[in-house]
Write an enzyme that holds these catalytic residues in place. Structure first.
Site, PDB file in Angstrom:
ATOM      1  N   ASP A  64      -7.044  30.414 -27.085  1.00 52.31           N
ATOM      2  CA  ASP A  64      -6.861  30.867 -28.325  1.00 52.31           C
ATOM      3  C   ASP A  64      -5.342  31.504 -28.334  1.00 52.31           C
ATOM      4  OD1 ASP A  64      -6.337  32.446 -30.626  1.00 52.31           O
ATOM      5  OD2 ASP A  64      -8.189  33.340 -30.635  1.00 52.31           O
ATOM      6  N   ASN A  91       2.557  24.033 -30.426  1.00 51.88           N
ATOM      7  CA  ASN A  91       1.939  23.268 -31.248  1.00 51.88           C
ATOM      8  C   ASN A  91       0.711  24.000 -32.144  1.00 51.88           C
ATOM      9  OD1 ASN A  91       1.389  20.455 -33.024  1.00 51.88           O
ATOM     10  ND2 ASN A  91      -0.341  20.988 -32.086  1.00 51.88           N
ATOM     11  N   TYR A 155       2.955  30.414 -45.055  1.00 50.44           N
ATOM     12  CA  TYR A 155       2.975  29.332 -43.761  1.00 50.44           C
ATOM     13  C   TYR A 155       4.544  29.253 -43.644  1.00 50.44           C
ATOM     14  CZ  TYR A 155       3.000  24.466 -41.938  1.00 50.44           C
ATOM     15  OH  TYR A 155       3.243  23.402 -40.965  1.00 50.44           O
ATOM     16  N   ILE A 190       2.722  14.364 -42.345  1.00 51.26           N
ATOM     17  CA  ILE A 190       2.286  13.551 -41.264  1.00 51.26           C
ATOM     18  C   ILE A 190       0.840  13.244 -41.694  1.00 51.26           C
ATOM     19  CG2 ILE A 190       1.960  12.896 -38.916  1.00 51.26           C
ATOM     20  CD1 ILE A 190       4.672  13.407 -39.992  1.00 51.26           C
TER      21      ILE A 190
END
Length: 258
Positions: A64, A91, A155, A190
């Protein structure tokens, strides 16, 4: 070209699927030993086994990336088993956002934890593991970290933080002579499961309609594919990018150009 990261040990967080798995595969095919991490143990184990079956040296560690103690455990595991960390790809992240009027503070904090805290912890523990021999830290940000979007305030705030965190950590590592390069990657849209879900929520269309709508926003005329981001990660992991640190690698089909 082959062997561009031959025998480097690369740790990729959030690698059970999507972009992270594409990065692990690309690094592995260029000769790296890859350690995939994710909170989804079943999917991560299956992905690592699939890579190993194709001849890539790969294994999975459940992890995590929002928890400092999990970073301590991960780095100790990799150092004990692989002996070093040469490449760290931060990532892990994601999550579905909402506009600021609809968002409560708990959601905001969760988005920051998923997308910025993970990079902070990765840089902190990555430097501790690399500073005696050098390496490359690659932070996955977003075009959302370069431009604003009404529907993505938390975000975008987090990914913008990743952009500047990267520059601060690059300066720190450089000033101390650690030989660690730190760069950020900024993908456009993407075509992954997560990317498609975002487009569907934003447009209210089905998958093909949503992707087509977003493709029209990219001057190149389409959305991206996971391997196109993975190729950039291989470049930053390799010695080909030896004069790059604190830089932003934007791979977005021209989305931020217009």
């Amino acid at each position: 070209m082959t062997g561009r990261v031959q025998d480097k040990v690369a740790v990729i967080t959030g690698a059970a699927g999507g972009l992270g798995l594409a990065m692990a595969e690309a690094l592995g095919r260029e000769g790296a030993v890859v350690v995939l991490t994710d909170i989804d143990a079943a999917r991560g184990e299956a992905s690592a086994k699939s890579l190993a079956a194709s001849g890539i040296r790969a294994r999975f560690v459940r992890h995590d990336a929002t928890v400092p103690e999990e970073w301590e455990r991960l780095t100790a595991d990799v150092l004990a088993n692989e002996g070093r960390i040469d490449v760290l790809v931060n990532n892990a992240g994601g999550g579905l956002d909402m506009d600021i009027e609809s968002m409560d503070f708990a959601h905001y904090k969760r988005m920051i934890a998923l997308n910025l805290d993970t990079a902070f912890l990765g840089c902190k523990y990555g430097i501790a593991s690399m500073k005696d021999r050098g390496g490359s830290i690659i932070n996955i940000s977003s075009v959302g970290g370069l431009i604003g979007t009404a529907a993505l305030p938390a975000y975008s705030a987090a990914k913008g933080g990743v952009r500047l965190l990267t520059k601060c950590v690059a300066a720190h590592a450089g000033q101390r002579g650690y030989g660690i390069r730190v760069n950020s990657v900024h993908p456009g849209l993407i075509r992954t499961a997560a990317g498609v879900e975002v487009t569907r929520m934003a447009t209210g269309l089905d998958e093909e309609g949503a992707v087509a709508a977003f493709a029209s926003l990219h001057p190149i005329g389409r959305v991206g594919q996971p391997h196109e981001i993975a190729n950039g990660v291989v470049f930053l992991a390799s010695d080909e990018s030896s004069f790059m640190t604190g830089s932003e690698l934007v791979i977005d089909g021209g989305y931020t150009a217009v």
